[in-house]
Scaffold this motif. Sequence first.
Motif, short mmCIF file in Angstrom:
data_model
loop_
_atom_site.label_atom_id
_atom_site.label_comp_id
_atom_site.label_asym_id
_atom_site.label_seq_id
_atom_site.Cartn_x
_atom_site.Cartn_y
_atom_site.Cartn_z
N GLY A 70 0.82 -1.20 0.00
CA GLY A 70 0.00 0.00 0.00
C GLY A 70 0.85 1.25 0.00
N VAL A 71 0.48 2.20 -0.83
CA VAL A 71 1.23 3.45 -0.95
C VAL A 71 0.49 4.58 -0.24
N SER A 72 -0.80 4.73 -0.53
CA SER A 72 -1.56 5.80 0.08
C SER A 72 -3.04 5.55 -0.11
N CYS A 73 -3.84 6.18 0.73
CA CYS A 73 -5.30 6.08 0.64
C CYS A 73 -5.90 7.43 0.97
N ILE A 74 -7.00 7.76 0.28
CA ILE A 74 -7.73 8.99 0.58
C ILE A 74 -9.19 8.63 0.76
N SER A 75 -9.80 9.16 1.80
CA SER A 75 -11.18 8.80 2.10
C SER A 75 -12.15 9.62 1.27
N SER A 76 -13.36 9.10 1.14
CA SER A 76 -14.41 9.81 0.42
C SER A 76 -15.07 10.87 1.29
N ARG A 77 -15.19 10.57 2.57
CA ARG A 77 -16.01 11.41 3.44
C ARG A 77 -15.38 12.77 3.70
N ASP A 78 -14.09 12.76 4.09
CA ASP A 78 -13.48 14.03 4.50
C ASP A 78 -12.07 14.19 3.94
N SER A 79 -11.78 13.38 2.92
CA SER A 79 -10.45 13.40 2.29
C SER A 79 -9.32 13.20 3.29
N ALA A 80 -9.59 12.42 4.33
CA ALA A 80 -8.50 12.01 5.21
C ALA A 80 -7.51 11.17 4.42
N ILE A 81 -6.25 11.21 4.82
CA ILE A 81 -5.18 10.59 4.04
C ILE A 81 -4.26 9.79 4.94
N VAL A 82 -3.78 8.69 4.39
CA VAL A 82 -2.72 7.93 5.05
C VAL A 82 -1.68 7.56 4.00
N TYR A 83 -0.43 7.49 4.43
CA TYR A 83 0.66 7.09 3.54
C TYR A 83 1.39 5.90 4.12
N GLY A 84 1.83 5.03 3.21
CA GLY A 84 2.71 3.96 3.61
C GLY A 84 4.10 4.52 3.88
N SER A 85 4.92 3.73 4.50
CA SER A 85 6.23 4.22 4.93
C SER A 85 7.09 4.69 3.76
N ALA A 86 6.97 4.03 2.62
CA ALA A 86 7.82 4.41 1.47
C ALA A 86 7.39 5.73 0.86
N ALA A 87 6.16 6.13 1.09
CA ALA A 87 5.62 7.32 0.44
C ALA A 87 5.72 8.59 1.28
N LYS A 88 5.86 8.43 2.58
CA LYS A 88 5.83 9.59 3.49
C LYS A 88 6.89 10.61 3.14
N GLY A 89 6.46 11.85 2.99
CA GLY A 89 7.38 12.94 2.73
C GLY A 89 7.73 13.15 1.28
N ARG A 90 7.36 12.19 0.43
CA ARG A 90 7.71 12.31 -1.00
C ARG A 90 6.49 12.26 -1.91
N PHE A 91 5.47 11.55 -1.51
CA PHE A 91 4.29 11.38 -2.36
C PHE A 91 3.11 12.14 -1.76
N THR A 92 2.22 12.61 -2.64
CA THR A 92 1.02 13.30 -2.20
C THR A 92 -0.18 12.77 -2.97
N ILE A 93 -1.19 12.34 -2.24
CA ILE A 93 -2.43 11.88 -2.86
C ILE A 93 -3.45 13.00 -2.80
N SER A 94 -4.27 13.10 -3.83
CA SER A 94 -5.33 14.11 -3.85
C SER A 94 -6.46 13.61 -4.74
#
Length: 132
Positions: free
Chosen positions: A47-71
Amino acid sequence: QLQLVESGGGLVQPGGSLRLSCTASGFSLEYYDIGWFRQAPGKEREGVSCISSRDSAIVYGSAAKGRFTISRDNAKNTVYLQMNSLKSEDTAVYYCAAQTKSGSVYQREGTLTLEELDYDYWGQGTQVTVSS
C-alpha cells in the motif's frame, strides 16, 4: 461498465517526479475510499496511500511519506498520486483501487486502510521505472 484506469507512468531519472492519475468510468469516485498500491518485480504488492471519500482524510505507507502526495478531484472523477524525489526502489507497477462492495473501512472503524484485501475494485496498473 465500471472501470478504473491508471495513467501517468513512465521512465524517470532518480530525483525526478511523476504524477499518476486514477480515473473512473461507470461510477463516481467521490463516494469511495481510493487507494494507491504498487508491486515491484519479485515482491508483494504494498500500500502506498489512501484517501477517504467522506473528509479526504489521508494515510501514507512508509515508502511514500514525505515524498508522495495523494489528492482527489471529484469534478474530474480522478484521484492523483504526485511522486517526487523518486528513487530506483520506487520502480513498480502502480495500481489504484476502490472500496466499493464492502464499503469504507474508514467509515466503519475510523481507520484508513492500506490492506489490499479491503479493496475490491482494481485498475490494470501503470508502470513506473526510475532509472538513469
